[in-house]
Design a protein around this motif. Sequence first.
Motif, PDB file in Angstrom:
ATOM      1  N   ALA A  13     -47.985  -4.556  -0.980  1.00 48.24           N
ATOM      2  CA  ALA A  13     -47.608  -3.990   0.323  1.00 48.24           C
ATOM      3  C   ALA A  13     -47.567  -2.469   0.303  1.00 48.24           C
ATOM      4  CB  ALA A  13     -46.263  -4.562   0.788  1.00 48.24           C
ATOM      5  N   GLN A  14     -46.982  -1.862  -0.717  1.00 42.84           N
ATOM      6  CA  GLN A  14     -46.906  -0.392  -0.745  1.00 42.84           C
ATOM      7  C   GLN A  14     -48.307   0.204  -0.786  1.00 42.84           C
ATOM      8  OE1 GLN A  14     -43.924   1.604  -0.497  1.00 42.84           O
ATOM      9  NE2 GLN A  14     -45.631   2.920   0.125  1.00 42.84           N
ATOM     10  N   ASP A  29     -42.425   3.007  10.111  1.00 38.90           N
ATOM     11  CA  ASP A  29     -41.180   3.022  10.888  1.00 38.90           C
ATOM     12  C   ASP A  29     -39.974   2.765  10.000  1.00 38.90           C
ATOM     13  OD1 ASP A  29     -42.566   3.490  13.269  1.00 38.90           O
ATOM     14  OD2 ASP A  29     -42.688   1.364  13.758  1.00 38.90           O
ATOM     15  N   MET A  30     -40.132   1.852   9.051  1.00 36.12           N
ATOM     16  CA  MET A  30     -39.042   1.558   8.113  1.00 36.12           C
ATOM     17  C   MET A  30     -39.589   0.788   6.919  1.00 36.12           C
ATOM     18  SD  MET A  30     -38.023  -1.900   7.917  1.00 36.12           S
ATOM     19  CE  MET A  30     -36.331  -1.769   7.458  1.00 36.12           C
ATOM     20  N   ILE A  31     -38.891   0.930   5.803  1.00 37.01           N
ATOM     21  CA  ILE A  31     -39.266   0.180   4.600  1.00 37.01           C
ATOM     22  C   ILE A  31     -37.990  -0.159   3.832  1.00 37.01           C
ATOM     23  CG2 ILE A  31     -39.676   2.246   3.211  1.00 37.01           C
ATOM     24  CD1 ILE A  31     -42.067   0.645   1.946  1.00 37.01           C
ATOM     25  N   MET A  32     -37.909  -1.402   3.366  1.00 34.52           N
ATOM     26  CA  MET A  32     -36.770  -1.860   2.578  1.00 34.52           C
ATOM     27  C   MET A  32     -37.331  -2.584   1.355  1.00 34.52           C
ATOM     28  SD  MET A  32     -33.754  -4.539   3.710  1.00 34.52           S
ATOM     29  CE  MET A  32     -33.707  -3.805   5.323  1.00 34.52           C
ATOM     30  N   HIS A  33     -36.840  -2.209   0.196  1.00 34.06           N
ATOM     31  CA  HIS A  33     -37.285  -2.842  -1.047  1.00 34.06           C
ATOM     32  C   HIS A  33     -36.302  -3.943  -1.449  1.00 34.06           C
ATOM     33  CE1 HIS A  33     -39.284   1.074  -1.012  1.00 34.06           C
ATOM     34  NE2 HIS A  33     -40.258   0.437  -1.630  1.00 34.06           N
ATOM     35  N   ALA A  57     -42.040  -1.984   8.448  1.00 31.55           N
ATOM     36  CA  ALA A  57     -42.640  -1.960   9.779  1.00 31.55           C
ATOM     37  C   ALA A  57     -43.435  -0.669   9.863  1.00 31.55           C
ATOM     38  CB  ALA A  57     -41.564  -2.000  10.856  1.00 31.55           C
ATOM     39  N   PHE A  58     -44.690  -0.798  10.293  1.00 25.97           N
ATOM     40  CA  PHE A  58     -45.512   0.393  10.462  1.00 25.97           C
ATOM     41  C   PHE A  58     -46.239   0.308  11.783  1.00 25.97           C
ATOM     42  CE2 PHE A  58     -48.218  -2.633   8.255  1.00 25.97           C
ATOM     43  CZ  PHE A  58     -49.518  -2.401   8.704  1.00 25.97           C
ATOM     44  N   ALA A  67     -44.692  -5.976   7.527  1.00 24.17           N
ATOM     45  CA  ALA A  67     -45.328  -6.327   6.254  1.00 24.17           C
ATOM     46  C   ALA A  67     -44.280  -6.556   5.182  1.00 24.17           C
ATOM     47  CB  ALA A  67     -46.284  -5.212   5.819  1.00 24.17           C
ATOM     48  N   SER A  68     -44.719  -7.254   4.139  1.00 21.32           N
ATOM     49  CA  SER A  68     -43.843  -7.580   3.019  1.00 21.32           C
ATOM     50  C   SER A  68     -44.699  -7.870   1.799  1.00 21.32           C
ATOM     51  CB  SER A  68     -43.012  -8.820   3.371  1.00 21.32           C
ATOM     52  OG  SER A  68     -42.286  -9.280   2.252  1.00 21.32           O
ATOM     53  N   ASP A  69     -44.051  -7.894   0.652  1.00 24.16           N
ATOM     54  CA  ASP A  69     -44.719  -8.370  -0.561  1.00 24.16           C
ATOM     55  C   ASP A  69     -44.548  -9.870  -0.701  1.00 24.16           C
ATOM     56  OD1 ASP A  69     -46.113  -6.309  -1.957  1.00 24.16           O
ATOM     57  OD2 ASP A  69     -44.205  -5.338  -2.330  1.00 24.16           O
TER      58      ASP A  69
END
Length: 138
Positions: A13-14, A29-33, A57-58, A67-69
């Motif tokens: 994902a990254q 918009d946001m990213i959470m690991h 979220a992009f 999106a996610s892994d």
Amino acid sequence: MNVQPYLSFEGRAQEALDFYKSALGAEIDMIMHFRDAPPEMQSQMDPKSRDKVMHAAFRVGDTQIMASDGQCTGKAVFSGVFLTLNTSTPAEAEKFFAALGQGGKVTMPMNETFFAHRFGTVADKFGVNWMVLAPKAM
């Protein structure tokens, strides 16, 4: 009501987010690991997943994509689904089509059609299918 695409890159994902920022000018918009999850949830995770994307979220233009892994299996599959990129000009369609095709596979070369000045399909290097077009006025 609206429908939002949610893509599972199964461990990439990254890399995908960085690619879409470069290829399409996407904005994150946001990213959470996974490391950001509560401690009780982290104890149930594979430690190798800590730095993977749990949720992001992009935005591409006016559209937000999530999106996610996912389960981090390394086997993302996007068959049967296309994201459509409607552009303002034929030149813009050509530019984005070429960018998405870097490391990917053109499935229908960019051409003029009865409905679009430029239209083509491409699977990007992550296997996400894209329809890119500069539509004609109907």
